[in-house]
Write an enzyme that holds these catalytic residues in place. Structure first.
Site, PDB file in Angstrom:
ATOM      1  N   CYS A  45       0.897  -1.162  -0.033  1.00  0.00           N
ATOM      2  CA  CYS A  45      -0.069   0.145  -0.039  1.00  0.00           C
ATOM      3  C   CYS A  45       0.828   1.319   0.004  1.00  0.00           C
ATOM      4  O   CYS A  45       2.078   1.155   0.493  1.00  0.00           O
ATOM      5  CB  CYS A  45      -0.956  -0.036   1.161  1.00  0.00           C
ATOM      6  SG  CYS A  45      -2.064   1.255   1.324  1.00  0.00           S
ATOM      7  N   ASP A  47       0.271   3.823   1.697  1.00  0.00           N
ATOM      8  CA  ASP A  47       0.305   4.487   3.227  1.00  0.00           C
ATOM      9  C   ASP A  47       1.895   4.699   3.729  1.00  0.00           C
ATOM     10  O   ASP A  47       2.852   3.881   3.561  1.00  0.00           O
ATOM     11  CB  ASP A  47      -0.037   3.464   4.177  1.00  0.00           C
ATOM     12  CG  ASP A  47      -0.560   3.901   5.388  1.00  0.00           C
ATOM     13  OD1 ASP A  47       0.225   4.424   5.945  1.00  0.00           O
ATOM     14  OD2 ASP A  47      -1.738   3.998   5.443  1.00  0.00           O
ATOM     15  N   ARG A  49       2.888   5.020   6.382  1.00  0.00           N
ATOM     16  CA  ARG A  49       3.477   4.335   7.603  1.00  0.00           C
ATOM     17  C   ARG A  49       4.118   3.021   7.191  1.00  0.00           C
ATOM     18  O   ARG A  49       4.587   2.363   8.162  1.00  0.00           O
ATOM     19  CB  ARG A  49       2.493   4.360   8.506  1.00  0.00           C
ATOM     20  CG  ARG A  49       1.805   5.501   9.014  1.00  0.00           C
ATOM     21  CD  ARG A  49       0.675   5.494   9.567  1.00  0.00           C
ATOM     22  NE  ARG A  49      -0.556   5.041   8.896  1.00  0.00           N
ATOM     23  CZ  ARG A  49      -2.009   4.460   9.079  1.00  0.00           C
ATOM     24  NH1 ARG A  49      -2.258   4.939  10.239  1.00  0.00           N
ATOM     25  NH2 ARG A  49      -2.777   4.194   8.127  1.00  0.00           N
ATOM     26  N   HIS A 101      -2.061  -3.848   5.127  1.00  0.00           N
ATOM     27  CA  HIS A 101      -1.816  -3.435   6.607  1.00  0.00           C
ATOM     28  C   HIS A 101      -3.324  -3.510   7.045  1.00  0.00           C
ATOM     29  O   HIS A 101      -4.177  -2.643   6.532  1.00  0.00           O
ATOM     30  CB  HIS A 101      -0.801  -2.451   6.732  1.00  0.00           C
ATOM     31  CG  HIS A 101      -1.623  -1.174   5.886  1.00  0.00           C
ATOM     32  ND1 HIS A 101      -2.123   0.027   6.813  1.00  0.00           N
ATOM     33  CD2 HIS A 101      -1.751  -0.586   4.693  1.00  0.00           C
ATOM     34  CE1 HIS A 101      -2.626   0.924   6.022  1.00  0.00           C
ATOM     35  NE2 HIS A 101      -2.198   0.751   4.707  1.00  0.00           N
ATOM     36  N   CYS A 104      -6.096   0.182   6.956  1.00  0.00           N
ATOM     37  CA  CYS A 104      -5.686   0.764   5.833  1.00  0.00           C
ATOM     38  C   CYS A 104      -6.871   1.670   5.394  1.00  0.00           C
ATOM     39  O   CYS A 104      -8.256   1.381   5.223  1.00  0.00           O
ATOM     40  CB  CYS A 104      -5.541  -0.351   4.707  1.00  0.00           C
ATOM     41  SG  CYS A 104      -5.315  -0.160   2.962  1.00  0.00           S
TER      42      CYS A 104
END
Ligand code: CO
Length: 215
Positions: A45, A47, A49, A101, A104
């Protein structure tokens, strides 16, 4: 708001990083500049993080990376398919990992049945995963638990989408790699969870319908 300071800091941090790498190993950049030879292709992803190298403990050169919202492998996405093709045929990666994750944003958005503009066609793929596993997901009453399960099922379905590609099927039958794995990263404790997808079994199952090897 745009911050000059924030932007400049990046270049200072970059210089410090390059200097430290050089100090550690004077051949580091010369060696990497010649070629890359990663054993892993990571599809994860976007993302901020979830950073592939960092969570896998790998250095530059050790993992080939593709990221998009909700770690999707869509059969009309030239970007993802080109990455898989290059990873398999030119880099000869040994593993292709689809990594989702928990928490999400893409999965959360897809769980809300409403108009999300340009994200509609993209997140449709996640909504399709929901529909495929509707009974199991609807039976989970706790919303967080249902979200977590959809994250896992999405990783599973995207892993199958990787196995549906001709280059993965052909390369595996010829050379024994790449194998395809599905992982979930837990933001709350930093741990990777292996969903333990039975690759051989899934490959056999997929090839019953999606065989692209002419065998
Ligand atoms: Co995400």
């Amino acid at each position: 708001m745009y911050s000059d300071e924030l932007y400049k800091n990046i270049f200072e941090a970059n210089k410090k990083w390059a200097d430290a790498k050089n100090a550690e190993d004077p051949d580091f950049f010369a060696h990497l500049a010649k070629a890359q030879n990663p054993d892993f292709l990571y599809i994860g992803c976007s993302d901020s993080r979830v950073h592939a190298n960092e969570i896998m403990g790998l250095q530059p050169g050790e993992v080939f990376v593709h990221r998009n919202i909700a770690n999707l492998v869509v059969n009309s996405d030239l970007n993802a398919l080109s990455v898989i093709n290059f990873g398999v045929e030119y880099l000869n990666v040994k593993y292709i990992i689809v990594c989702g994750h928990y928490n999400c944003g893409g999965i959360n958005a897809a769980m809300q049945p409403r108009d999300l503009g340009i994200l509609n066609p993209w997140l449709r793929n996640v909504r399709d995963v929901y529909r495929l596993h509707e009974k199991e997901l609807d039976a989970i009453t706790d919303l967080q638990a249902r979200h977590n399960r959809l994250v896992e099922l999405n990783v599973y379905e995207q892993s199958l989408n990787v196995i549906k590609t001709a280059e993965v099927q052909k390369s595996y039958l010829k050379t024994g790699y790449p194998r395809v794995a599905g992982w979930v990263y837990d933001l709350e404790n930093g741990m990777l969870i292996d969903l333990k997808i039975d690759f051989e079994k899934e490959l056999d199952r997929i090839r019953k319908i999606y065989n692209l090897t002419d065998k």
